[in-house]
Each structure stands twice: as structure tokens, then as C-alpha cells.
Scaffold this active site. Structure first.
Site, PDB file in Angstrom:
ATOM      1  CD  GLU A 249      -0.087  -1.348   3.029  1.00  0.00           C
ATOM      2  OE1 GLU A 249       0.102  -2.423   2.203  1.00  0.00           O
ATOM      3  OE2 GLU A 249       0.043  -1.412   4.423  1.00  0.00           O
TER       4      GLU A 249
ATOM      5  CG  HIS B  48       1.908  -9.299  -3.895  1.00  0.00           C
ATOM      6  ND1 HIS B  48       0.984 -10.398  -4.550  1.00  0.00           N
ATOM      7  CD2 HIS B  48       0.745  -8.635  -3.319  1.00  0.00           C
ATOM      8  CE1 HIS B  48      -0.184 -10.162  -4.287  1.00  0.00           C
ATOM      9  NE2 HIS B  48      -0.133  -9.127  -3.294  1.00  0.00           N
TER      10      HIS B  48
ATOM     11  N   GLY C 287       9.539 -14.007   4.828  1.00  0.00           N
ATOM     12  CA  GLY C 287      10.743 -13.808   4.742  1.00  0.00           C
ATOM     13  C   GLY C 287      11.724 -14.311   5.804  1.00  0.00           C
TER      14      GLY C 287
ATOM     15  CG  ASP D  67      -0.722 -13.334  -2.568  1.00  0.00           C
ATOM     16  OD1 ASP D  67       0.184 -14.098  -1.854  1.00  0.00           O
ATOM     17  OD2 ASP D  67      -1.036 -12.447  -1.945  1.00  0.00           O
TER      18      ASP D  67
ATOM     19  CB  SER E 108      -5.459 -43.420  13.931  1.00  0.00           C
ATOM     20  OG  SER E 108      -6.290 -42.693  13.986  1.00  0.00           O
TER      21      SER E 108
HETATM   22  P1  NDP Z   1       7.284  -5.018   5.665  1.00  0.00           P
HETATM   23  O1  NDP Z   1       6.112  -4.672   6.381  1.00  0.00           O
HETATM   24  O2  NDP Z   1       8.308  -5.935   6.326  1.00  0.00           O
HETATM   25  O3  NDP Z   1       8.010  -3.626   5.275  1.00  0.00           O
HETATM   26  C1  NDP Z   1       9.043  -3.543   4.208  1.00  0.00           C
HETATM   27  C2  NDP Z   1       9.846  -2.159   4.718  1.00  0.00           C
HETATM   28  O4  NDP Z   1       9.262  -1.117   4.284  1.00  0.00           O
HETATM   29  C3  NDP Z   1      10.368  -2.106   6.270  1.00  0.00           C
HETATM   30  O5  NDP Z   1      11.407  -1.674   6.417  1.00  0.00           O
HETATM   31  C4  NDP Z   1       9.342  -0.963   6.643  1.00  0.00           C
HETATM   32  O6  NDP Z   1       9.991  -0.089   7.661  1.00  0.00           O
HETATM   33  C5  NDP Z   1       9.387  -0.124   5.207  1.00  0.00           C
HETATM   34  N1  NDP Z   1       8.085   0.813   5.559  1.00  0.00           N
HETATM   35  C6  NDP Z   1       6.958   0.759   5.952  1.00  0.00           C
HETATM   36  N2  NDP Z   1       6.330   1.797   5.788  1.00  0.00           N
HETATM   37  C7  NDP Z   1       6.936   2.687   4.924  1.00  0.00           C
HETATM   38  C8  NDP Z   1       6.788   3.953   4.555  1.00  0.00           C
HETATM   39  N3  NDP Z   1       5.786   4.717   4.713  1.00  0.00           N
HETATM   40  N4  NDP Z   1       7.589   4.601   3.666  1.00  0.00           N
HETATM   41  C9  NDP Z   1       8.865   3.700   3.547  1.00  0.00           C
HETATM   42  N5  NDP Z   1       9.043   2.716   3.988  1.00  0.00           N
HETATM   43  C10 NDP Z   1       8.217   1.920   4.954  1.00  0.00           C
HETATM   44  O7  NDP Z   1       7.073  -5.508   4.038  1.00  0.00           O
HETATM   45  P2  NDP Z   1       6.991  -6.847   3.549  1.00  0.00           P
HETATM   46  O8  NDP Z   1       8.497  -7.823   3.422  1.00  0.00           O
HETATM   47  O9  NDP Z   1       6.109  -8.007   4.409  1.00  0.00           O
HETATM   48  O10 NDP Z   1       6.577  -6.836   2.099  1.00  0.00           O
HETATM   49  C11 NDP Z   1       7.370  -6.433   1.055  1.00  0.00           C
HETATM   50  C12 NDP Z   1       6.664  -7.120  -0.172  1.00  0.00           C
HETATM   51  O11 NDP Z   1       6.936  -8.317  -0.343  1.00  0.00           O
HETATM   52  C13 NDP Z   1       5.308  -6.597  -0.481  1.00  0.00           C
HETATM   53  O12 NDP Z   1       5.078  -6.295  -1.983  1.00  0.00           O
HETATM   54  C14 NDP Z   1       4.731  -8.010  -0.144  1.00  0.00           C
HETATM   55  O13 NDP Z   1       3.403  -8.288  -0.684  1.00  0.00           O
HETATM   56  C15 NDP Z   1       5.681  -8.949  -0.532  1.00  0.00           C
HETATM   57  N6  NDP Z   1       5.694 -10.200   0.033  1.00  0.00           N
HETATM   58  C16 NDP Z   1       5.808 -10.398   1.404  1.00  0.00           C
HETATM   59  C17 NDP Z   1       5.868 -11.508   1.985  1.00  0.00           C
HETATM   60  C18 NDP Z   1       6.066 -11.593   3.480  1.00  0.00           C
HETATM   61  O14 NDP Z   1       6.769 -12.593   4.188  1.00  0.00           O
HETATM   62  N7  NDP Z   1       5.757 -10.586   4.307  1.00  0.00           N
HETATM   63  C19 NDP Z   1       5.674 -12.946   1.375  1.00  0.00           C
HETATM   64  C20 NDP Z   1       5.594 -12.795  -0.490  1.00  0.00           C
HETATM   65  C21 NDP Z   1       5.612 -11.455  -0.648  1.00  0.00           C
HETATM   66  P3  NDP Z   1       9.462  -0.614   9.030  1.00  0.00           P
HETATM   67  O15 NDP Z   1      10.369  -2.049   9.491  1.00  0.00           O
HETATM   68  O16 NDP Z   1      10.063   0.395  10.147  1.00  0.00           O
HETATM   69  O17 NDP Z   1       8.148  -0.731   9.160  1.00  0.00           O
END
Ligand code: NDP
Length: 329
Positions: A83, A107, A133, A190, A252
Site C-alpha cells: 500500500e 507481489h 521472509g 495469492d 490412525s
Molecule cells: P514489511 O511490512 O516488512 O515492510 C518493508 C519495509 O518497508 C520495512 O523496512 C518498513 O519499515 C518499510 N516501510 C514501512 N512503511 C513505510 C513507508 N511509509 N515508507 C517507506 N518505507 C516504509 O513488508 P514485507 O516484506 O512484508 O512486504 C514487502 C513486499 O513483499 C510486498 O510486496 C509483499 O506483498 C511481498 N511479500 C511479502 C511476504 C512476507 O513474507 N511478508 C511474502 C511474499 C511477498 P518498518 O520496518 O520500520 O515498518
């Protein structure tokens, strides 16, 4: 026929001279950055200045504000929350794109529904691990990997396919298999898991808990039986490794008969109409539009539903159970 790529199909030397900028050092970002560095790639990190930024520095990465990392990298992994991606892309990333750079998504959501529109002169790649992750990293460290969906969606450089396969190898995906499917299919499948499989499991567990405790069963015992022992997750593992049906002999004969005889009673074939409706809502973008609206309004429904879930008595019974039994998985 679906194509699945293995290590022998990919060549890390196709990434010679590339600098990988992992934008967003969260669940996926940290795991993928560490795996790629261990695979010998030149990896830097871009993040807002928060605890994730500090973590990336602690892990030894050259870490920059997002715009600076976007400028320095030739292949940019967009691993921010879905988002957040469109806004950050427009303000911090798009100005630093040059012809021939590549954007990698874990994604397909923003590309598929058109919330983020990359310019035509960069590669657009899908590299979507089917794993959270934490385990993308743990599996890699154990010498194996998490499977992934991959796709070279836009090939501006003429090397998008080679880049895709080499990156899949670098995160460990081709050790087990990287399957080629489009952004559309990845996104819709997904969301189907999230809109049908996950809720049907959690709803079945919550309603079972409510009925069984109302009928006088011991709450902690109910939780231990339903899911808190970890048996359910071990069975899910056996489904992945052995097969949905092939894992049945682990149970079982009484259990097998019970499972088989009740399966169609709890979910008759007529339910397929409802499943089709869920798929259509995803395909037509009904959910994507609703989720956009929800974000614009400041997450009112999300907040209400989360509050209701957190206030459910099951949370208190889980806490009580954890005082008595400590499950280690
Ligand atoms: P996270 O929620 O872990 O966030 C990723 C990073 O973005 C964090 O470092 C976070 O900082 C930072 N962040 C949050 N808000 C902002 C903002 N407003 N501006 C700039 N940076 C920001 O993301 P995911 O790793 O879960 O997801 C990343 C992608 O991977 C997405 O496209 C998701 O759909 C995809 N995906 C995720 C999976 C998962 O394991 N979660 C599985 C497969 C795909 P902070 O840590 O400080 O919030």
C-alpha cells in the site's frame, strides 16, 4: 505447460556489474538482501530512517535513504508494503530510473491492478517467494530455498529473462524450483489464498472454539486439540512434502475414516459456487478497489475488525494455555 527453473537454468554471472538496491528492509527485504549478498552479489539497502535502517547497517549493508539507493542501484527490489509502494515509487524512485534499469516485485498487486505504472524503458520482474521472509532466509542458510513465482513482465534491456533467473538463483529459489507465472496469476492466486483458505481455517477454528467452550469443554484443552499443539502445522508440512492425500497414513485409521467421511458434509460440492464468486471478485478488482478506499479513509474497517479479533476471549485462553504449556516448534 508450466516452466519451472532450477539452478542449472540460471547463471549468476548474468548479474556481473549490477548493483542490487533492496528498497525496504522488512520481512522480505532483509531475507532477500542477505541471501543475495551470500550468493556473491553487490547489494545495498534503501530505507526510511527507522529501526529497519539501523538493522540493515548492523547487518553490514551500505544503507541509504530510498532515493539515494534508487539512484545507485541498477536493479531495484521494491520490497515496501504494497500500500506504500505507489507513493514512494513516484516521489523517491521514478526520478532515478534510467533506461535499462530493472524493477523487481515480490507481489504483483500494484502492477496487476495498475496502481504503479513503470516507464517503458526499464525491466519489470516478478520474483515472489511463496514463503514468509524469515523462512526465505532460514531455508537458504540450510542449503535449500523457498520456491518462487517468477516472470519477466517487461523486457526493455533485452536481458530481463536472464536477470530474472539469476536473481531467483541468488535468493535460493531455483534450488527448489522457480515457477513462471504472470503478475496477474500470482496476484489473483495469492489473494485467493488470503480470501478463502486462510479465513476458512481461522473461522473454522474460532467457531469450533466458541461452540466447544459453550458446550462445557475445557478452553485450554480445546485450543491444544484444535491448533495450539503444533500438530496442525506439522500436518500442513506433510501435505506440502508428501501430498494432501498421501499424508493420510500418518493418521490412525479411525482418524482417516473420520476425515474422509466428514469432508463432503462440512463442505459439499455446491460450495464451489461461492468459491467461484470469490475468484470473480478478485479478477474484477472488487477487493483491490475496496482496499484502496479503506486506505484512503484511514483504515476504519480494518481497525474495527482487528480490535474485535483482539478482544475475542480466545486470546485470553491462549495466554492461559501458554502459562501451562510451552510449545517449541
Ligand atoms: P514489511 O511490512 O516488512 O515492510 C518493508 C519495509 O518497508 C520495512 O523496512 C518498513 O519499515 C518499510 N516501510 C514501512 N512503511 C513505510 C513507508 N511509509 N515508507 C517507506 N518505507 C516504509 O513488508 P514485507 O516484506 O512484508 O512486504 C514487502 C513486499 O513483499 C510486498 O510486496 C509483499 O506483498 C511481498 N511479500 C511479502 C511476504 C512476507 O513474507 N511478508 C511474502 C511474499 C511477498 P518498518 O520496518 O520500520 O515498518
Amino acid at each position: 505447460m508450466v516452466r519451472v527453473f532450477r539452478d542449472e537454468d540460471a547463471d549468476l554471472s548474468d548479474l556481473k556489474g549490477e548493483r542490487i538496491a533492496v528498497i525496504g528492509y522488512g520481512n522480505q527485504g532483509r531475507a532477500q538482501a542477505l541471501n543475495m549478498r551470500d550468493s556473491g552479489l553487490d547489494v545495498i539497502v534503501g530505507n526510511i530512517r527507522d529501526r529497519s535502517f539501523a538493522q540493515a547497517e548492523e547487518d553490514g549493508f551500505s544503507t541509504y535513504p530510498i532515493a539515494e539507493a534508487a539512484k545507485r542501484g541498477t536493479i531495484l527490489f521494491i520490497l515496501l508494503p504494497d500500500e506504500v509502494q505507489p507513493r514512494v515509487f513516484e516521489s523517491e524512485i521514478r526520478p532515478h530510473l534510467k533506461p535499462g534499469k530493472a524493477l523487481v516485485f515480490a507481489h504483483g498487486y500494484n502492477i496487476h491492478y495498475g496502481f504503479l505504472e513503470p516507464p517503458a524503458d526499464v525491466d519489470v520482474i516478478l520474483l515472489a517467494p511463496r514463503m514468509v521472509g524469515k523462512f526465505v532466509r532460514e531455508l537458504y542458510e540450510r542449503g535449500t530455498g523457498a520456491p518462487a513465482f517468477v516472470y519477466a513482465h517487461q523486457d526493455a534491456s533485452g536481458k530481463a529473462v536472464k536477470r530474472t533467473l539469476a536473481l531467483a538463483k541468488a535468493i535460493g529459489a531455483t534450488r527448489v524450483g522457480a515457477m513462471e507465472i504472470t503478475f496477474a496469476e500470482e496476484t489473483e492466486l495469492d489473494h485467493f489464498s488470503e480470501h478463502f483458505i486462510a479465513p476458512i481455517i481461522s473461522r473454522a477454528l474460532i467457531l469450533s472454539y466458541e461452540v466447544l467452550t459453550e458446550m462445557g469443554y475445557t478452553p485450554e484443552a480445546v485450543l491444544l486439540e484444535l491448533y495450539a499443539s503444533g500438530e496442525l502445522s506439522e500436518v500442513a508440512k506433510a501435505m506440502a512434502v508428501d501430498g494432501l492425500v498421501q499424508q493420510l497414513p500418518l493418521h490412525s485409521r479411525t482418524s482417516q475414516y473420520g476425515q474422509l467421511t466428514y469432508a463432503e458434509r462440512v463442505m459439499p460440492d455446491e460450495e464451489k459456487a461461492f468459491i467461484r464468486q470469490i475468484v470473480r471478485e478478485i479478477q474484477e478488482g472488487v477487493f483491490a478497489r475496496e482496499w484502496q478506499m479503506e486506505q484512503q479513509l484511514g483504515y476504519p474497517v480494518f481497525r474495527r475488525l482487528l480490535k474485535k479479533a483482539l478482544e475475542h476471549p480466545i486470546n485470553e485462553d491462549e495466554r492461559r494455555l501458554k502459562e501451562k504449556i510451552s510449545i517449541k516448534m
